[in-house]
Write a protein that holds these residues in place. Structure first.
Motif, PDB file in Angstrom:
ATOM      1  N   ALA A 139      67.918  14.779   2.643  1.00 14.71           N
ATOM      2  CA  ALA A 139      67.346  15.757   3.579  1.00 14.71           C
ATOM      3  C   ALA A 139      68.017  15.649   4.943  1.00 14.71           C
ATOM      4  O   ALA A 139      68.287  16.659   5.605  1.00 14.71           O
ATOM      5  N   ALA A 140      68.305  14.418   5.361  1.00 14.20           N
ATOM      6  CA  ALA A 140      68.897  14.191   6.681  1.00 14.20           C
ATOM      7  C   ALA A 140      70.309  14.765   6.788  1.00 14.20           C
ATOM      8  O   ALA A 140      70.704  15.270   7.839  1.00 14.20           O
ATOM      9  N   VAL A 141      71.077  14.697   5.694  1.00 14.27           N
ATOM     10  CA  VAL A 141      72.462  15.181   5.732  1.00 14.27           C
ATOM     11  C   VAL A 141      72.579  16.605   5.211  1.00 14.27           C
ATOM     12  O   VAL A 141      73.679  17.139   5.082  1.00 14.27           O
ATOM     13  N   GLY A 142      71.446  17.237   4.868  1.00 12.73           N
ATOM     14  CA  GLY A 142      71.464  18.635   4.475  1.00 12.73           C
ATOM     15  C   GLY A 142      71.791  18.893   3.027  1.00 12.73           C
ATOM     16  O   GLY A 142      72.066  20.036   2.649  1.00 12.73           O
ATOM     17  N   GLU A 143      71.744  17.868   2.166  1.00 13.79           N
ATOM     18  CA  GLU A 143      72.026  18.078   0.751  1.00 13.79           C
ATOM     19  C   GLU A 143      70.831  18.648  -0.002  1.00 13.79           C
ATOM     20  O   GLU A 143      70.967  19.125  -1.129  1.00 13.79           O
ATOM     21  N   VAL A 144      69.661  18.568   0.596  1.00 16.45           N
ATOM     22  CA  VAL A 144      68.461  19.158   0.008  1.00 16.45           C
ATOM     23  C   VAL A 144      67.674  19.800   1.146  1.00 16.45           C
ATOM     24  O   VAL A 144      67.630  19.267   2.256  1.00 16.45           O
ATOM     25  N   ILE A 148      62.595  17.204   8.018  1.00 22.34           N
ATOM     26  CA  ILE A 148      62.148  15.861   8.397  1.00 22.34           C
ATOM     27  C   ILE A 148      60.882  16.052   9.237  1.00 22.34           C
ATOM     28  O   ILE A 148      60.945  16.385  10.428  1.00 22.34           O
ATOM     29  N   LEU A 149      59.716  15.860   8.626  1.00 21.42           N
ATOM     30  CA  LEU A 149      58.453  16.165   9.292  1.00 21.42           C
ATOM     31  C   LEU A 149      57.949  15.011  10.165  1.00 21.42           C
ATOM     32  O   LEU A 149      57.225  15.240  11.126  1.00 21.42           O
ATOM     33  N   GLY A 150      58.334  13.787   9.814  1.00 24.72           N
ATOM     34  CA  GLY A 150      57.834  12.631  10.561  1.00 24.72           C
ATOM     35  C   GLY A 150      58.718  12.267  11.730  1.00 24.72           C
ATOM     36  O   GLY A 150      59.238  11.147  11.815  1.00 24.72           O
ATOM     37  N   LYS A 151      58.871  13.203  12.648  1.00 23.54           N
ATOM     38  CA  LYS A 151      59.805  12.988  13.759  1.00 23.54           C
ATOM     39  C   LYS A 151      59.419  11.776  14.608  1.00 23.54           C
ATOM     40  O   LYS A 151      60.281  10.994  15.027  1.00 23.54           O
ATOM     41  N   GLU A 152      58.136  11.596  14.864  1.00 26.96           N
ATOM     42  CA  GLU A 152      57.698  10.463  15.681  1.00 26.96           C
ATOM     43  C   GLU A 152      57.964   9.146  14.957  1.00 26.96           C
ATOM     44  O   GLU A 152      58.398   8.161  15.573  1.00 26.96           O
ATOM     45  N   THR A 153      57.739   9.112  13.646  1.00 21.21           N
ATOM     46  CA  THR A 153      58.035   7.908  12.868  1.00 21.21           C
ATOM     47  C   THR A 153      59.519   7.595  12.914  1.00 21.21           C
ATOM     48  O   THR A 153      59.920   6.427  13.042  1.00 21.21           O
ATOM     49  N   VAL A 154      60.349   8.630  12.803  1.00 16.47           N
ATOM     50  CA  VAL A 154      61.805   8.419  12.878  1.00 16.47           C
ATOM     51  C   VAL A 154      62.171   7.768  14.208  1.00 16.47           C
ATOM     52  O   VAL A 154      62.928   6.780  14.254  1.00 16.47           O
ATOM     53  N   ARG A 155      61.644   8.278  15.291  1.00 14.89           N
ATOM     54  CA  ARG A 155      61.985   7.716  16.608  1.00 14.89           C
ATOM     55  C   ARG A 155      61.455   6.291  16.752  1.00 14.89           C
ATOM     56  O   ARG A 155      62.146   5.409  17.291  1.00 14.89           O
ATOM     57  N   THR A 165      70.018   5.683  20.268  1.00 12.85           N
ATOM     58  CA  THR A 165      69.391   6.992  20.049  1.00 12.85           C
ATOM     59  C   THR A 165      69.908   8.100  20.961  1.00 12.85           C
ATOM     60  O   THR A 165      69.627   9.271  20.710  1.00 12.85           O
ATOM     61  N   LYS A 166      70.662   7.745  21.978  1.00 14.14           N
ATOM     62  CA  LYS A 166      71.095   8.748  22.946  1.00 14.14           C
ATOM     63  C   LYS A 166      71.948   9.825  22.282  1.00 14.14           C
ATOM     64  O   LYS A 166      72.883   9.537  21.533  1.00 14.14           O
ATOM     65  N   ASP A 167      71.564  11.078  22.543  1.00 15.05           N
ATOM     66  CA  ASP A 167      72.288  12.263  22.051  1.00 15.05           C
ATOM     67  C   ASP A 167      72.297  12.383  20.527  1.00 15.05           C
ATOM     68  O   ASP A 167      73.121  13.109  19.959  1.00 15.05           O
ATOM     69  N   LYS A 168      71.383  11.693  19.838  1.00  9.29           N
ATOM     70  CA  LYS A 168      71.300  11.794  18.375  1.00  9.29           C
ATOM     71  C   LYS A 168      70.112  12.643  17.980  1.00  9.29           C
ATOM     72  O   LYS A 168      69.030  12.538  18.558  1.00  9.29           O
ATOM     73  N   SER A 169      70.313  13.482  16.969  1.00 13.08           N
ATOM     74  CA  SER A 169      69.225  14.322  16.460  1.00 13.08           C
ATOM     75  C   SER A 169      68.305  13.483  15.568  1.00 13.08           C
ATOM     76  O   SER A 169      68.650  12.376  15.138  1.00 13.08           O
ATOM     77  N   VAL A 170      67.136  14.030  15.288  1.00  6.57           N
ATOM     78  CA  VAL A 170      66.203  13.369  14.371  1.00  6.57           C
ATOM     79  C   VAL A 170      66.864  13.171  13.008  1.00  6.57           C
ATOM     80  O   VAL A 170      66.698  12.126  12.371  1.00  6.57           O
ATOM     81  N   GLU A 171      67.623  14.160  12.569  1.00  7.24           N
ATOM     82  CA  GLU A 171      68.286  14.062  11.271  1.00  7.24           C
ATOM     83  C   GLU A 171      69.312  12.927  11.254  1.00  7.24           C
ATOM     84  O   GLU A 171      69.405  12.182  10.260  1.00  7.24           O
ATOM     85  N   GLU A 172      70.071  12.783  12.325  1.00  9.80           N
ATOM     86  CA  GLU A 172      71.059  11.697  12.381  1.00  9.80           C
ATOM     87  C   GLU A 172      70.371  10.334  12.337  1.00  9.80           C
ATOM     88  O   GLU A 172      70.832   9.415  11.642  1.00  9.80           O
ATOM     89  N   LEU A 173      69.271  10.201  13.067  1.00  5.96           N
ATOM     90  CA  LEU A 173      68.539   8.930  13.070  1.00  5.96           C
ATOM     91  C   LEU A 173      67.899   8.678  11.706  1.00  5.96           C
ATOM     92  O   LEU A 173      67.893   7.543  11.211  1.00  5.96           O
TER      93      LEU A 173
END
Length: 660
Positions: A139-144, A148-155, A165-173
């Motif tokens: 999901a993070a790399v766009g293959e499906v 990513i609904l748990g944005k706060e958990t990701v951070r 984390t600087k300049d990184k998207s939720v998907e990258e993290l």
């Protein structure tokens, strides 16, 4: 030198009474086993009693019939002294033959069997966790196409793992987090276990390090466990128990915590919601789909698809009032608190009873605790069973699923459409099927977690204060499956009844949580079940049993325990906390109880582990780990005595902390 002299000389002498004692103990234990008639008379859920009697009248077999037909159960198997590791046997330990063909004695055989059971538990939860981790990465790399609904958990996890984390998207993290979780799961080159370092307390990390128990990773430890227990390898029962404990840490850190992190990142953390539970919630005018198993990916998509305008209209055109989902085991629970509108009905042992209502049009089965016996019952009531995972195929079921390498996960929407379409077809084909729906339902509040509790209380300081001042005597985590050795769900209910009256707060998740939800314990209306002090603490704001969700939501419970202990100023091992799995029944149950003991929690059970054949292994498990881990395992087949044991231990813990 005679054989007898040699055996004594080399430490293999067995007292004549050893075998007599364990045989007598096992036979006495076997006498406590429940029967189907006991279930019909004594099961605490009236809907269960009614359905077992109904199936009996209809001549339809269920797990309680099959259990009775297995009696008397094998003495050697119950004692853990049957060895099937190689084909020199199978060997059993008796007075006449105190060692197997290879020379393994009872201590080694019992220990090796336990290690293999623990390895199975790590693999079971780990396989499910690994699928979710891989899905998160895809999901993070766009293959499906999954958000990513748990944005706060990701951070939060990015911070816990020390990621830039600087300049990184939720998907990258999320992609980096998935890589860490997968590396910790499958590491082959020993190195830092980053999940363990991020979430385990410093005290536990130090304890495990000093004992030499730090795992390399789940895959490695399962691999090593199977290696050690092959013929002619590990000959020291005590060293085998080291691997057993190492598996407990891998179960906790990889299979449970790692899987929970991935699920929370992908689907978001649980949300508190109130639902109806038990069989009277079954509807007769809707397309009814049961979600059964432990893998959330396809089940989630099926629910989302069914709520689309396309399928709402299709169901209406078929004469249905809508499409309704029901939860069996953990897939149902995770869908319930994340998507809402899923009605919890039963754990695995009750699945055949649910099918026998005749109300289910489609049974969606993914992985684990999907008994093969459901197929015979499904055939009787023309329920379509659909399997979704290559690891869990059932003869006679239809298969609509993704490949085992997950390469076709991008086809989840297409698979979901096929499944919902099949459910509507089944609805139209089953109009003549007789329904039998018991009139029993309760209200249940689910979706507890550290996040939802922090939202309610602000922080855990209020809960910690209530423990210190005695409004809460202690807290248990109630989990584990149900077991046909015991009257179905009775031990769970009886233990909880006594604990609540003695002001013990209950966390619950997994299969043991179903009787709590079905019988009203997860409702604010259940305050009358509590002692006066616990009632004062709850204030009518929350139920006395806090439902944390599915099996792997042990991780959410442990996070809450850790936070409470922190506010109380003590280590978890010193707090009046306990893991209670009264009716555990499989390898995952071995892993869950062991994982909590590795964290410093005593574990309590009404079902014996297969260790009576080895006094050394039994004593090590039941008391010998106290000095090493600060915890032990306690068993009593009488639920009332087990509850009294928990209360006494909590009072001792409180006394040691100088709390009144």
């Amino acid at each position: 030198m005679t054989k007898e002299q040699h055996s004594h000389e080399h430490g293999h002498h067995h007292d004549h009474n050893d075998f007599t004692d364990y045989t007598a103990a096992v036979k006495a234990y076997r006498e406590t086993f429940a029967s189907k008639a006991d279930v019909m008379d004594q099961a605490p859920d009236p809907a269960v009693r009614e359905m077992v009697k109904y199936m009996d009248e209809q001549g339809v077999e269920n797990c309680f019939d099959r259990f009775d037909k297995q009696k008397p159960h094998c003495t050697f198997g119950l004692a853990g002294v049957c060895c099937r590791t190689c084909s020199l046997g199978p060997c059993k330990i008796t007075e006449r033959s105190p060692r197997g063909t290879c020379g393994a004695d009872a201590d080694l055989i019992v220990a090796r069997n336990l290690v293999r059971a623990a390895a199975g538990g790590v693999a079971a939860h780990g396989a499910r966790a690994c699928e979710v981790m891989l899905t998160l990465k895809k999901a993070a790399v766009g293959e499906v196409d999954l958000p990513i609904l748990g944005k706060e958990t990701v951070r939060n996890m990015a911070s816990a793992f020390g990621l830039a984390t600087k300049d990184k998207s939720v998907e990258e993290l999320a992609n980096e987090i998935a890589d860490i979780l997968l590396e910790d799961m499958s590491r082959t080159v020993p190195g830092p276990h980053r999940t363990l370092e991020a979430v385990a307390t410093p005290e536990r990390r130090q304890t495990w390090k000093e004992l030499g128990l730090l795992p390399v990773g789940a895959y490695h430890e399962v691999f090593e466990a199977l290696h050690q227990t092959t013929v002619g390898t590990q000959g020291d029962w005590r060293k085998a128990m080291d691997q057993f404990m190492r598996l407990g840490i891998a179960f906790s850190m990889n299979s449970v915590v790692g899987g929970s992190i991935a699920s929370d990142c992908l689907y978001g953390t649980p949300k508190r919601t109130t639902v109806k539970a038990n069989l009277a919630a079954l509807k007769t005018d809707t397309v009814n789909i049961a979600i059964h198993g432990h893998a959330p990916m396809l089940a989630t998509k099926v629910i989302e698809a069914a709520r689309s305008d396309k399928f709402v209209k299709m169901a209406e055109e078929a004469g249905a009032a809508g499409i309704q989902f029901y939860g069996i085991c953990c897939s149902g629970l995770s869908s319930l608190y994340r998507l809402g509108g899923v009605i919890p009905l039963s754990n695995a042992n009750g699945s055949e009873l649910v099918l026998a209502t005749g109300a289910l049009d489609l049974w969606l089965a993914d992985i684990q605790e999907v008994f093969p016996g459901i197929m015979d019952v499904a055939d009787c009531y023309k329920t379509v069973v659909v399997t979704t995972n290559e690891s869990n195929r059932l003869p006679g079921a239809e298969h609509i699923g993704y490949r085992r390498d997950l390469e076709d996960l991008d086809k989840l929407p297409e698979l979901a459409d096929r499944i919902v379409t099949r459910a509507i077809e089944s609805f139209t084909n089953r109009r003549d099927v007789q329904r039998h729906i018991p009139d029993h339902e309760m209200e249940a509040e689910v979706g507890f977690s550290l996040e939802t509790l922090d939202a309610h209380y602000g922080c855990m300081e209020r809960v910690a204060s209530a423990i210190i001042n005695g409004q809460i005597k202690g807290i248990i985590n109630l989990a584990g499956c149900t077991n046909t050795r015991i009257v179905y769900e009775k031990a769970i209910v009886e233990v909880v009844d006594i604990l609540l009256k003695n002001n013990v707060l209950v966390f619950t998740n997994g299969c043991a949580s179903f009787p709590m939800a079905k019988l009203g314990y997860c409702s604010k209306k259940a305050l009358n079940k509590c002692g006066e002090k616990l009632q004062i603490f709850l204030r009518g704001e929350l139920p006395p049993v806090w439902h944390f969700g599915e099996c792997i939501d042990n991780a959410h419970a442990v996070a809450t325990f850790r936070e409470i202990a922190g506010y109380a100023g003590h280590q978890m091992k010193d707090m009046p906390f306990a893991e209670v799995t009264p009716e555990w029944s499989n390898e995952k149950g071995v892993g869950a109880a062991l994982a909590f003991r590795m964290l410093g929690f005593d574990s309590y059970h009404c079902v014996h582990a297969p260790v009576q054949g080895s006094e050394k292994v039994r004593d090590f498990l039941y008391g010998g780990t106290r000095e090493l881990l600060g915890s032990s395992m306690k068993v009593d087949t009488d639920p009332k005595k087990l509850a009294a044991m928990i209360i006494a231990d909590f009072e001792e813990a409180r006394s040691n902390l100088c709390w009144r």
